[in-house]
Design a protein around this motif. Structure first.
Motif, mmCIF file in Angstrom:
data_model
loop_
_atom_site.group_PDB
_atom_site.id
_atom_site.type_symbol
_atom_site.label_atom_id
_atom_site.label_comp_id
_atom_site.label_asym_id
_atom_site.label_seq_id
_atom_site.Cartn_x
_atom_site.Cartn_y
_atom_site.Cartn_z
ATOM 1 N N ILE A 70 92.688 -5.953 -31.572
ATOM 2 C CA ILE A 70 91.505 -6.486 -30.890
ATOM 3 C C ILE A 70 90.419 -6.818 -31.903
ATOM 4 C CG2 ILE A 70 89.675 -5.964 -29.234
ATOM 5 C CD1 ILE A 70 92.355 -6.480 -27.926
ATOM 6 N N ALA A 71 90.266 -5.966 -32.913
ATOM 7 C CA ALA A 71 89.266 -6.204 -33.952
ATOM 8 C C ALA A 71 89.577 -7.480 -34.731
ATOM 9 C CB ALA A 71 89.186 -5.010 -34.897
ATOM 10 N N ALA A 72 90.861 -7.744 -34.944
ATOM 11 C CA ALA A 72 91.249 -8.973 -35.650
ATOM 12 C C ALA A 72 90.816 -10.204 -34.860
ATOM 13 C CB ALA A 72 92.758 -8.980 -35.871
ATOM 14 N N ALA A 73 90.973 -10.144 -33.537
ATOM 15 C CA ALA A 73 90.523 -11.249 -32.688
ATOM 16 C C ALA A 73 89.015 -11.414 -32.778
ATOM 17 C CB ALA A 73 90.942 -11.009 -31.238
ATOM 18 N N ASN A 74 88.316 -10.297 -32.789
ATOM 19 C CA ASN A 74 86.858 -10.346 -32.884
ATOM 20 C C ASN A 74 86.407 -10.925 -34.224
ATOM 21 O OD1 ASN A 74 84.306 -9.847 -31.714
ATOM 22 N ND2 ASN A 74 84.075 -7.992 -32.932
ATOM 23 N N THR A 75 87.124 -10.562 -35.287
ATOM 24 C CA THR A 75 86.803 -11.093 -36.612
ATOM 25 C C THR A 75 86.997 -12.598 -36.648
ATOM 26 O OG1 THR A 75 87.436 -9.009 -37.689
ATOM 27 C CG2 THR A 75 87.401 -10.983 -39.058
ATOM 28 N N GLY A 76 88.089 -13.059 -36.038
ATOM 29 C CA GLY A 76 88.326 -14.498 -35.986
ATOM 30 C C GLY A 76 87.233 -15.236 -35.239
ATOM 31 N N ALA A 77 86.786 -14.655 -34.120
ATOM 32 C CA ALA A 77 85.708 -15.273 -33.348
ATOM 33 C C ALA A 77 84.403 -15.266 -34.125
ATOM 34 C CB ALA A 77 85.540 -14.535 -32.017
ATOM 35 N N ALA A 78 84.128 -14.168 -34.822
ATOM 36 C CA ALA A 78 82.878 -14.061 -35.591
ATOM 37 C C ALA A 78 82.866 -15.066 -36.747
ATOM 38 C CB ALA A 78 82.711 -12.646 -36.124
ATOM 39 N N SER A 79 84.026 -15.259 -37.389
ATOM 40 C CA SER A 79 84.111 -16.235 -38.477
ATOM 41 C C SER A 79 83.859 -17.647 -37.954
ATOM 42 C CB SER A 79 85.484 -16.161 -39.145
ATOM 43 O OG SER A 79 85.689 -14.892 -39.726
ATOM 44 N N ALA A 80 84.444 -17.936 -36.794
ATOM 45 C CA ALA A 80 84.220 -19.254 -36.188
ATOM 46 C C ALA A 80 82.743 -19.444 -35.835
ATOM 47 C CB ALA A 80 85.089 -19.409 -34.944
ATOM 48 N N LYS A 81 82.124 -18.393 -35.327
ATOM 49 C CA LYS A 81 80.704 -18.471 -34.974
ATOM 50 C C LYS A 81 79.858 -18.793 -36.192
ATOM 51 C CE LYS A 81 76.982 -15.862 -32.777
ATOM 52 N NZ LYS A 81 76.610 -14.576 -32.124
#
Length: 527
Positions: free
Chosen positions: A461-472
């Motif tokens: 789940i954290a990996a998904a969050n990291t991907g979203a944060a990088s995109a942001k």
């Protein structure tokens, strides 16, 4: 001589004044709005760039909204997973094997486990106001039933407590309400009576319930043990020539329903020994007498094993039967087909009770008579893919979760097992049963042999969050860049516009004044 009164500049007529006035008005609008034009057509050749840049910004805004929603849901999931971990850790700490003070049949650790179960169920039913986040693709309803429902049943459907009782009846071989306290419980083994030789121990049939006979090791002079593998397995112990010596021993291995093994070790001691340990047998005058003494101690030790460790192992296996349920595709295929996870139930034996049960019921019958603890999506093979969002061009993050994932199901399962058993201080095997139960529950909550842990879910789940944060972060940078380009194309320089306005206003004022003066000029004044 003709006199022009239409403007101070040569060739300047009324239309010129109107044009200049309109230009001043447009410049004033630009100064107020900061925009060169109210329409894209007014931007000239740059209008194509402006349209493209604004389309990009609109797409980025859509992605940013997705990221905001994903971040909120991931935060809820992470908070719940963290809570599940802490609850399991607290329960493990509370379940001390030597803390056996009972209150209404349960220890303090068991009460803590029951309270923890309620807390975990609440966490797994977390939602963001629009969807339940641990239901996979089923998001409209809570994925986990209330613990009072899946423990006690609902309507005509049984809950875990009934499944637990029936499994223990089948493993211990008695049909009473408290099989673990019944001295008649045999663990589905038959042992020959006192005085009957050879001494035999045999499984009562080919089925998955009760104790399973393993190997016999060691050596005692005058006594020979022969094992038949089966199923059903058996052991024959016969007296022969010679007699036992002090310290000689036989070890009987048994497999319990949860897959663990236990050994009963019986050691010969002198006939006149003042103190005889619980696992020692006296050497008789003959090998036949010695064997009869061994048989008596073996029967006592089997009784302790059945009422203690076997009962604990049976409870753990009942938890797996109910919460993990049926996973065999062939059994689930039907007809009619049944979704995976249906609790496994038993079929009563020829006695009409579970004491001599030899088989599991069909998933179809089990589904009709048993509450399912998990009500969410059961079909998706990868829980993460049950919820996803596009956060950038060609980038999608997957952050779905299911309450029946191995790590989460295991937590619910072992908390339920720990909180559901009851003990009686007058039961001679109660402490041993509790001491056999606690390490099993602690090991289960620690997920020592599991292929998935709560922490591994958190990492995904954290990996998904990291991907979203990088995109942001990329979108923030892109928005700033596109905003600057649009400002260059659509925006104006306030100082430059102000200067243009001042120049044109001065020009107009001078023209109006000159025209006014000339309009008052007569031939007489001119001469």
């Amino acid at each position: 001589m003709a006199i022009r009164t239409s403007g101070i500049l040569t060739g300047m007529g009324p239309s010129d004044f109107v044009r200049m006035k309109n230009q001043v008005a447009d410049l004033q609008r630009q100064l107020g709005s900061g925009q060169k034009s109210e329409t894209y057509g007014g931007l000239g050749a740059d209008r194509g760039f402006a349209l493209a840049f604004r389309a990009s910004m609109s797409q980025i805004s859509s992605w940013q909204q997705n990221i905001s929603l994903v971040s909120t849901r991931i935060s809820i999931i992470e908070t719940s997973l963290n809570g599940v971990q802490k609850t399991a850790a607290s329960a493990k700490t509370s379940l001390q094997p030597n803390e056996f003070t009972l209150s209404s049949g349960r220890t303090i650790g068991q009460v803590a486990a029951a309270d923890g179960l309620d807390a975990v169920v609440s966490m797994l039913n977390a939602n963001d106001g629009s969807r339940y986040v641990f239901g996979g693709r089923k998001t409209a309803t809570p994925p986990v039933r209330d613990s009072s429902v899946f423990l006690n049943g609902e309507g005509s459907k049984n809950g875990f407590n009934t499944t637990l009782l029936q499994r223990m009846q089948a493993d211990l071989g008695v049909a009473t309400a408290s099989p673990e306290r019944n001295p008649a419980a045999t663990g589905r083994l038959t042992v020959s009576a006192s005085g009957v030789q050879p001494v035999t121990i045999a499984e009562d049939g080919a089925h998955p319930f009760g104790l399973k006979i393993g190997t016999v090791s060691g050596a005692v002079d005058g006594i020979a043990a022969t094992t038949t593998a089966g199923p059903p397995a058996s052991v024959s112990i016969a007296a022969g020539s010679g007699n036992a010596s002090v310290g000689q021993s036989l070890k009987f291995n048994f497999t319990l329903p949860d897959g663990t093994t236990e050994t009963i070790s019986l050691t010969a001691t002198a006939a006149d020994a003042d103190v005889v340990a619980s696992n020692e047998f006296r050497i008789g005058a003959t090998s036949a007498e010695t064997l009869d003494n061994l048989r008596g101690v073996l029967g006592t030790q089997l009784g302790k094993l059945v009422g203690g460790k076997l009962a604990a192992a049976s409870a753990v296996k009942a938890g797996e039967d109910f919460f993990k349920g049926e996973t065999n595709p062939a059994a689930l295929a039907g007809p009619p087909p049944v979704e995976t996870g249906v609790p496994k139930r038993l079929v009563a034996g020829v006695s009409g009770t579970m004491a001599d049960a030899v088989a599991y019921d069909t998933p179809q019958n089990a589904d009709a008579t048993t509450v399912r603890w998990y009500q969410g999506d059961r079909e998706s093979t990868n829980p993460r893919l049950t919820a996803s969002a596009e956060v950038d061009s060609a980038q999608t993050v997957s952050y779905g979760a299911r309450a029946d994932e191995e790590a989460l199901r295991t937590t619910v399962q072992y908390l339920a097992v720990a909180g559901s058993l009851r003990f009686d201080a007058s039961d001679p095997n109660a402490l041993e049963r509790y001491q056999a139960l606690t390490p099993r529950v602690v090991s289960g909550l620690s997920m020592e042999k599991a292929t998935q842990t709560v922490e591994s879910i958190r990492v995904e789940i954290a990996a998904a969050n990291t991907g979203a944060a990088s995109a942001k972060k990329r979108h923030t940078d892109s928005t700033a860049m596109l905003g600057g380009l649009l400002t260059d194309i659509e925006g104006v320089d306030d100082n430059e516009v102000a200067v243009q306005i001042l120049a044109m206003q001065t020009n107009l004022q001078a023209s109006f004044q000159t025209t006014s003066m000339l309009s008052q000029l007569s031939l007489l004044k001119y001469l």
